[in-house]
Structures are given as C-alpha cells and as structure tokens.
Design an enzyme around this catalytic site. Sequence first.
Site, short mmCIF file in Angstrom:
data_model
loop_
_atom_site.label_atom_id
_atom_site.label_comp_id
_atom_site.label_asym_id
_atom_site.label_seq_id
_atom_site.Cartn_x
_atom_site.Cartn_y
_atom_site.Cartn_z
N ASP A 35 -18.61 -23.11 -56.49
CA ASP A 35 -18.76 -22.32 -57.56
C ASP A 35 -20.16 -22.95 -58.35
O ASP A 35 -20.36 -22.43 -59.42
CB ASP A 35 -17.81 -22.29 -58.72
N HIS A 240 -39.31 -44.52 -50.44
CA HIS A 240 -38.72 -43.26 -50.90
C HIS A 240 -37.53 -43.85 -51.86
O HIS A 240 -36.52 -43.12 -51.67
CB HIS A 240 -38.60 -42.06 -49.97
N ASP A 257 -43.75 -43.14 -58.89
CA ASP A 257 -44.41 -41.98 -58.26
C ASP A 257 -43.54 -40.90 -58.99
O ASP A 257 -42.46 -40.50 -58.50
CB ASP A 257 -44.01 -42.17 -56.85
N ASP A 268 -48.68 -35.18 -58.14
CA ASP A 268 -48.17 -36.30 -57.22
C ASP A 268 -48.79 -37.50 -57.68
O ASP A 268 -49.88 -37.76 -57.03
CB ASP A 268 -48.28 -35.85 -55.72
N HIS A 347 -48.08 -46.09 -44.62
CA HIS A 347 -48.10 -44.60 -44.57
C HIS A 347 -49.39 -43.99 -44.43
O HIS A 347 -50.40 -45.13 -44.44
CB HIS A 347 -47.20 -44.01 -45.75
N HIS A 351 -52.41 -36.74 -48.49
CA HIS A 351 -51.80 -35.57 -47.87
C HIS A 351 -52.35 -34.49 -48.55
O HIS A 351 -52.63 -34.57 -49.86
CB HIS A 351 -50.38 -35.66 -47.87
N HIS A 358 -46.06 -31.99 -50.57
CA HIS A 358 -46.88 -32.27 -48.94
C HIS A 358 -47.18 -30.72 -48.83
O HIS A 358 -46.41 -30.18 -47.79
CB HIS A 358 -45.84 -32.91 -48.02
N GLU A 382 -53.34 -42.42 -51.83
CA GLU A 382 -52.54 -43.19 -52.37
C GLU A 382 -52.17 -44.51 -51.39
O GLU A 382 -51.20 -44.59 -51.04
CB GLU A 382 -51.05 -42.47 -52.41
N TYR A 386 -47.08 -53.42 -49.48
CA TYR A 386 -45.56 -53.67 -49.76
C TYR A 386 -45.15 -54.84 -49.30
O TYR A 386 -45.31 -55.31 -48.02
CB TYR A 386 -44.73 -52.33 -49.12
N ARG A 404 -48.35 -49.27 -55.20
CA ARG A 404 -49.05 -47.97 -54.65
C ARG A 404 -49.88 -47.53 -55.80
O ARG A 404 -49.28 -47.49 -57.16
CB ARG A 404 -48.22 -47.37 -54.11
N GLU A 406 -51.64 -43.65 -56.74
CA GLU A 406 -52.08 -42.48 -56.36
C GLU A 406 -52.59 -41.51 -57.41
O GLU A 406 -52.30 -41.35 -58.47
CB GLU A 406 -50.46 -41.98 -55.73
N1 GLY Z 1 -44.51 -38.45 -54.02
C1 GLY Z 1 -44.57 -38.30 -52.36
C2 GLY Z 1 -45.74 -38.75 -52.09
O1 GLY Z 1 -46.42 -39.56 -52.58
O2 GLY Z 1 -46.00 -38.51 -51.08
MN MN Z 2 -48.01 -38.39 -52.42
MN MN Z 3 -46.41 -39.60 -54.66
#
Ligand code: GLY
Ligand code: MN
Ligand code: MN
Length: 443
Positions: A35, A240, A257, A268, A347, A351, A358, A382, A386, A404, A406
């Site tokens: 529900d 993540h 983030d 983002d 990474h 993006h 994304h 970004e 690490y 990071r 960004e």
């Molecule tokens: N927050 C997800 C990324 O930076 O791609």
């Molecule tokens: Mn991002």
């Molecule tokens: Mn991000």
Amino acid sequence: MQSTDFAQRRERLFDKMENGIAVIGSNIFMQRSNDTDFPFRQNSNFRYLTGINEPDCVLILSKKADEQKVFLFIRPNNELEEMWMGKRMGLEKSKDLIGADKTFPISDFNKEMEDLLPGHKNLYVHFHERADLFTNLQKICGDLFNKKRKNTAQPPQAILNVGQLIEELRYVKDQNEILTMKKAMVATNNAHRAAMALTAPGRSEKEINALIEYIFTKGDGQGNAYDNIVAGGNNANILHYIENNQALNDGELLLIDAGCQLNNYATDITRTFPINGKFTGAQKAVYEIVLDSQKAAISHSWPDRNAPDMHKTTCKVLTQGLIDLKVLSGSLDENLEKGTCRKYFPHGTGHWLGLDVHDQNPYLDSNDEPMKFEPGVIFTVEPGLYFPKEDATLPEELRGIGIRIEDNILITETGHENLSAMIPKEVKEIEEACEKDYRDFLD
Ligand code: GLY
Ligand code: MN
Ligand code: MN
C-alpha cells in the site's frame, strides 16, 4: 515553458524519424511495500516531450509518408480515485495541453495499438527504459504479424532506439532549461553554505543531510536531484556513500555531493571542507591539487573542445600533484603513460547534466568521435583524489582524506559560464564560510 515549446521538441523528433511509430512511456508508480509507493518522478524523456507529470501515460508519434500524428494514452478522470490519490489531467485537458490529435484511456492501450501500429515501417522504442512496454509491444506486433494475411497494413518490421534520437535533442539546452538550472542552483548554493556553517565536531552526517534536504524542499525546489552524499572523513573514499549517518570528527574533512532539483532539472555540486573549519597542512595540500586540476579542466571549456581532452588535462595536473605528494614516483610522462593516477582518481572528470543528473546526451557523434562542446551544453567538472585509510602504501598523513570538487559548467558562444561559481571553493572562502551562521541561509 509553453506547450508550443514541447510541440517544437516533438517536431524535431519527427524530423529525426523515418516512416515509423514512436512509443514513449511515462514512468509508473513503483511499489515500496504494501500500500505504499516510492515518490513518483516522471520519466525524463516523456517529460521533455510533453511537460506532463502524471504516471501511466504513453506518448505516440506516428509518421507515415503523407501524415504525422500525435496521440496520448493517459488515465481518464475518475472522481473516486482522484479523491484518494489526487487530481488527474484527464483526456480532454491533456489533449488541449499538448495539442494531441487524439487521447485514449491508458486501459485501452493494447486494443488501440492494434489499430495504430500497422502501416508503419519502424517501431521506435527506448532500449533501456520501460522494459514492460517494450515486451508488451513485441507481443502486440507478434500477434498482428500472425494475423497479417488477413490485413492489408503490416505491423512494423524493424525496431529502432528512440532513446538515441531524444538524447541528441537533449544535448543542447534552451534558455528555459538554462534558467531553470540557474534557479535550482540558488537553493544548492544556500544548502552547501548552510552545511559549511552548521558542520562542527560532534554534529552528524545525518543532521547536515537533514538541513540540506530542508533547503532543497522548502522553496520551489523538489528536493534532491539524486541521493545526497554527506561523507565525513574516510567515508568520502566510498564514491557513492549515501548512508549519511555517522558522527563528524574533529580534524577530518566532510565531502558533500548534493544538488537541488527544480522542475525535474538537476544540479550536481560537490564541496569538501574541514569539519572544524580549518584545513590541516596535508588536507590543504591535497585540496589545492584537486582545485588546480579542476580549474585547468574548467579553462578547457570552450566550444569545439571535448570531454576526453578535458579529462587528459585533469589527469596531468593530478598526476603531477601525486608525484609532489610522494604518492607516485617516476616522471610525469611515465606516470601519464601508465595511467597511474587512476588508482586515486577512479572516475571521469564529468558528465552531461540536465533533466537527468547523468543526462542522457550522446558522448560520441555519428562518426564515433567525441561530441564537441557547443553553446548550450551543460556538464559537470568534478575531479577528486581518494586516499583510503586502509591503504598502508600511502604516506600516513594522507590516509583517510577524500576530496572532490564539482561545478556545473555551461558552454557559451565565447567560452563558458560556471553556474556554481557563487559556492565557496577557494581555501580562504571555505574557511570563512565555515565561520558563518547556518540560519542566514534558511530564507
Ligand atoms: N552526484 C553524482 C555525480 O557526481 O556524478
Ligand atoms: Mn556529477
Ligand atoms: Mn555529484
């Protein structure tokens, strides 16, 4: 946005189609448990082409040699269900809103598609969204095919990916989209500033996350554009990390983030700052390297340039920084050749960004070459470094540091605009922002 704007987008999609019928589903409710459903969030492609924010809809674009038609399947008005679950647009209002040739109740989908599918050469569906719709269409087409000897018109014989065509449309953002993302950035700025101000040893990731969510939802914003990452100390080394429930410790960093969503458009943004308000020497050294690499990447943001070259620029600065920190040994060229920075920067540099965090935009053009930046394109920059606490090969003072930074960049005719330039990023700006009162950012 005017309904004519959505009509223009559909027209541009028609232009990309050959003879065929495109079937684009909205999202449907997803059950959370008995529900209860997960909060509804519209499918980005459906939203892009209709502006409609209801579940259980399907948009049909039919293109034959001599005609183009738009149909919409949607939930009809129903007094009892609307009393329980909220108002619906219904068949008439939605027909007027999007200027459809005809609207149908969603419950008649299979029956009506038996009439709508024949006579089209291609069936355009999304290859990785709404698998249920895809399967259903396969069955309807199969049944029609079995009956075809009795019919004159044939069902589609080829299946093409409508997702790829819409991705191309969504690559360059229009003025409305840019304005929406700029508005969303106001709340994102306030949330990051408030978080810097509230954070202190003894506070928790959970409290900071709650403050961010409050700021993202209290105004026009719809909440977060993706799960917030509020990662104290070594948690920043889980890329993540979304548990957001640990205590914040003196002497460590906090990586946030988080971006506000407005009218389904994402921001983002990542900032990393000291929990007690002052960077240590080692933290500052790593921070400056990441910041330098980010600035180098942003300065690469010009029309006609591309993302892989930007990534190379980032890796060059980070690799030199890692050599300076004595994390890597050997020459810059040797390290670049072997891609050694990947262990600490696992990474990409960024993006595309838009309706999806994304964003579904192409990375390669029709010749499999990287897409060129052009005015109206928006992406993230970004870089990060690490250094997990558990990595005994690292200099001791670096272990447990994860950083990071960004920003969101709009390509313009003459270069670029940093849409998040107002959010503190320099060491001095960040330390000043940590001294403020978080209540200053709640209005
Ligand atoms: N927050 C997800 C990324 O930076 O791609
Ligand atoms: Mn991002
Ligand atoms: Mn991000």
